[in-house]
Design a protein around this motif. Structure first.
Motif, PDB file in Angstrom:
ATOM      1  N   LEU A  24      27.525 -41.389 -20.129  1.00 56.14           N
ATOM      2  CA  LEU A  24      26.591 -42.434 -20.459  1.00 56.14           C
ATOM      3  C   LEU A  24      26.677 -43.023 -21.751  1.00 56.14           C
ATOM      4  N   TYR A  25      26.859 -42.221 -22.799  1.00 52.45           N
ATOM      5  CA  TYR A  25      26.967 -42.795 -24.090  1.00 52.45           C
ATOM      6  C   TYR A  25      27.964 -43.334 -24.478  1.00 52.45           C
ATOM      7  N   ASP A  26      29.160 -43.076 -23.772  1.00 53.78           N
ATOM      8  CA  ASP A  26      30.363 -43.872 -23.827  1.00 53.78           C
ATOM      9  C   ASP A  26      30.134 -45.217 -23.534  1.00 53.78           C
ATOM     10  N   ARG A  27      29.562 -45.496 -22.382  1.00 51.66           N
ATOM     11  CA  ARG A  27      29.101 -46.693 -21.815  1.00 51.66           C
ATOM     12  C   ARG A  27      28.228 -47.533 -22.765  1.00 51.66           C
ATOM     13  N   LEU A  28      27.139 -46.789 -23.246  1.00 48.42           N
ATOM     14  CA  LEU A  28      26.152 -47.404 -24.143  1.00 48.42           C
ATOM     15  C   LEU A  28      26.990 -48.005 -25.402  1.00 48.42           C
ATOM     16  N   GLU A  29      27.825 -47.177 -25.938  1.00 47.81           N
ATOM     17  CA  GLU A  29      28.685 -47.527 -27.111  1.00 47.81           C
ATOM     18  C   GLU A  29      29.537 -48.822 -26.764  1.00 47.81           C
ATOM     19  N   PHE A  30      30.129 -48.613 -25.893  1.00 44.92           N
ATOM     20  CA  PHE A  30      30.995 -49.919 -25.334  1.00 44.92           C
ATOM     21  C   PHE A  30      30.046 -51.274 -25.257  1.00 44.92           C
ATOM     22  N   LEU A  31      28.978 -51.174 -24.808  1.00 47.63           N
ATOM     23  CA  LEU A  31      28.001 -52.470 -24.694  1.00 47.63           C
ATOM     24  C   LEU A  31      27.715 -52.737 -25.924  1.00 47.63           C
ATOM     25  N   SER A  32      27.122 -51.881 -26.923  1.00 45.39           N
ATOM     26  CA  SER A  32      26.579 -52.048 -28.264  1.00 45.39           C
ATOM     27  C   SER A  32      27.882 -52.872 -28.699  1.00 45.39           C
ATOM     28  N   GLU A  33      29.089 -52.193 -28.806  1.00 49.48           N
ATOM     29  CA  GLU A  33      30.102 -52.968 -29.824  1.00 49.48           C
ATOM     30  C   GLU A  33      30.757 -54.219 -29.126  1.00 49.48           C
ATOM     31  N   ASN A  34      30.625 -54.174 -27.854  1.00 47.73           N
ATOM     32  CA  ASN A  34      31.272 -55.182 -27.098  1.00 47.73           C
ATOM     33  C   ASN A  34      30.666 -56.663 -26.429  1.00 47.73           C
ATOM     34  N   ILE A  35      29.291 -56.135 -25.988  1.00 47.18           N
ATOM     35  CA  ILE A  35      28.747 -57.239 -25.222  1.00 47.18           C
ATOM     36  C   ILE A  35      27.275 -57.344 -25.736  1.00 47.18           C
ATOM     37  N   TYR A  36      26.528 -56.624 -26.209  1.00 45.03           N
ATOM     38  CA  TYR A  36      25.185 -56.782 -26.743  1.00 45.03           C
ATOM     39  C   TYR A  36      25.130 -56.949 -28.103  1.00 45.03           C
ATOM     40  N   ASP A  37      24.271 -57.634 -28.822  1.00 48.02           N
ATOM     41  CA  ASP A  37      24.164 -57.592 -30.258  1.00 48.02           C
ATOM     42  C   ASP A  37      22.651 -56.539 -30.493  1.00 48.02           C
ATOM     43  N   ALA A  38      23.150 -55.162 -30.222  1.00 49.55           N
ATOM     44  CA  ALA A  38      21.917 -54.250 -30.244  1.00 49.55           C
ATOM     45  C   ALA A  38      22.698 -52.918 -30.627  1.00 49.55           C
ATOM     46  N   SER A  39      21.850 -52.139 -31.231  1.00 47.68           N
ATOM     47  CA  SER A  39      22.398 -50.877 -31.516  1.00 47.68           C
ATOM     48  C   SER A  39      22.297 -50.058 -30.087  1.00 47.68           C
ATOM     49  N   ILE A  40      22.952 -48.628 -30.149  1.00 48.34           N
ATOM     50  CA  ILE A  40      22.872 -47.907 -29.227  1.00 48.34           C
ATOM     51  C   ILE A  40      21.319 -47.481 -28.925  1.00 48.34           C
ATOM     52  N   SER A  41      20.684 -47.380 -30.245  1.00 44.83           N
ATOM     53  CA  SER A  41      19.179 -46.555 -30.100  1.00 44.83           C
ATOM     54  C   SER A  41      18.619 -48.031 -29.650  1.00 44.83           C
ATOM     55  N   ASN A  99      18.006 -39.466 -19.895  1.00 46.48           N
ATOM     56  CA  ASN A  99      19.614 -39.648 -19.353  1.00 46.48           C
ATOM     57  C   ASN A  99      19.371 -40.144 -17.947  1.00 46.48           C
ATOM     58  N   ILE A 100      17.947 -40.119 -17.299  1.00 48.02           N
ATOM     59  CA  ILE A 100      17.804 -40.786 -16.262  1.00 48.02           C
ATOM     60  C   ILE A 100      17.603 -42.280 -16.602  1.00 48.02           C
ATOM     61  N   ALA A 101      16.967 -42.456 -17.487  1.00 45.69           N
ATOM     62  CA  ALA A 101      16.688 -43.873 -17.731  1.00 45.69           C
ATOM     63  C   ALA A 101      17.799 -44.690 -18.085  1.00 45.69           C
ATOM     64  N   ILE A 102      18.725 -44.051 -18.708  1.00 45.65           N
ATOM     65  CA  ILE A 102      20.198 -44.714 -19.164  1.00 45.65           C
ATOM     66  C   ILE A 102      21.010 -44.913 -18.063  1.00 45.65           C
ATOM     67  N   ARG A 103      20.930 -43.949 -17.069  1.00 49.36           N
ATOM     68  CA  ARG A 103      21.803 -44.044 -15.895  1.00 49.36           C
ATOM     69  C   ARG A 103      21.284 -45.125 -14.869  1.00 49.36           C
ATOM     70  N   LYS A 104      19.870 -45.163 -14.813  1.00 50.65           N
ATOM     71  CA  LYS A 104      19.194 -46.265 -13.935  1.00 50.65           C
ATOM     72  C   LYS A 104      19.390 -47.688 -14.636  1.00 50.65           C
ATOM     73  N   CYS A 105      19.571 -47.620 -15.927  1.00 52.45           N
ATOM     74  CA  CYS A 105      19.583 -49.023 -16.411  1.00 52.45           C
ATOM     75  C   CYS A 105      21.298 -49.450 -15.942  1.00 52.45           C
ATOM     76  N   LEU A 106      22.193 -48.681 -16.448  1.00 53.17           N
ATOM     77  CA  LEU A 106      23.604 -49.048 -16.348  1.00 53.17           C
ATOM     78  C   LEU A 106      24.006 -49.041 -14.769  1.00 53.17           C
ATOM     79  N   ASP A 107      23.310 -48.332 -13.894  1.00 45.94           N
ATOM     80  CA  ASP A 107      23.523 -48.563 -12.522  1.00 45.94           C
ATOM     81  C   ASP A 107      23.261 -50.152 -12.133  1.00 45.94           C
TER      82      ASP A 107
END
Length: 114
Positions: A24-41, A99-107
């Protein structure tokens, strides 16, 4: 709706350390670095706010091979307070709710992109 409605109101930011599934964290890191103008936090805060609004808490089976690593996050007090409320209401720990919140949004993101 104002263009400024996209932004959160000012709030106290609290640094906390939580165990987050590495995938989950790796996917957030990818989104933060490559897709969105937002930090992981900021992405995690958005995931938490979505979970608080919907209360769509779905437990999923634990993968025995999944690693949980500790990560320091900057969370808004509003988000943490609401997580505490959900913890009391559902009897689920805060780190599991994150973890549930992150998984829900990524799904949901995966479904949108299919």
């Amino acid at each position: 709706m104002s263009v400024f409605d996209r932004f959160y109101d000012k709030d106290v930011i609290i640094q906390k350390t939580f165990e987050i599934e590495t995938t989950l964290y790796d996917r957030l890191e990818f989104l933060s670095e490559n897709i969105y103008d937002a930090s992981i936090s900021k992405l995690v805060n958005a995931c938490i706010d979505d979970l608080v609004e919907t209360e769509d808490i779905k437990l999923y089976p634990k993968d025995g091979k999944e690693l949980y690593l500790k990560h320091s996050l900057l969370l808004r007090r509003y988000s943490l307070d609401n997580l505490e409320s959900l913890k009391v209401k559902y009897g689920i720990s805060v780190y599991k709710l994150i973890n549930i919140a992150i998984r829900k949004c990524l799904d949901e993101l995966d479904k949108e992109n299919k």
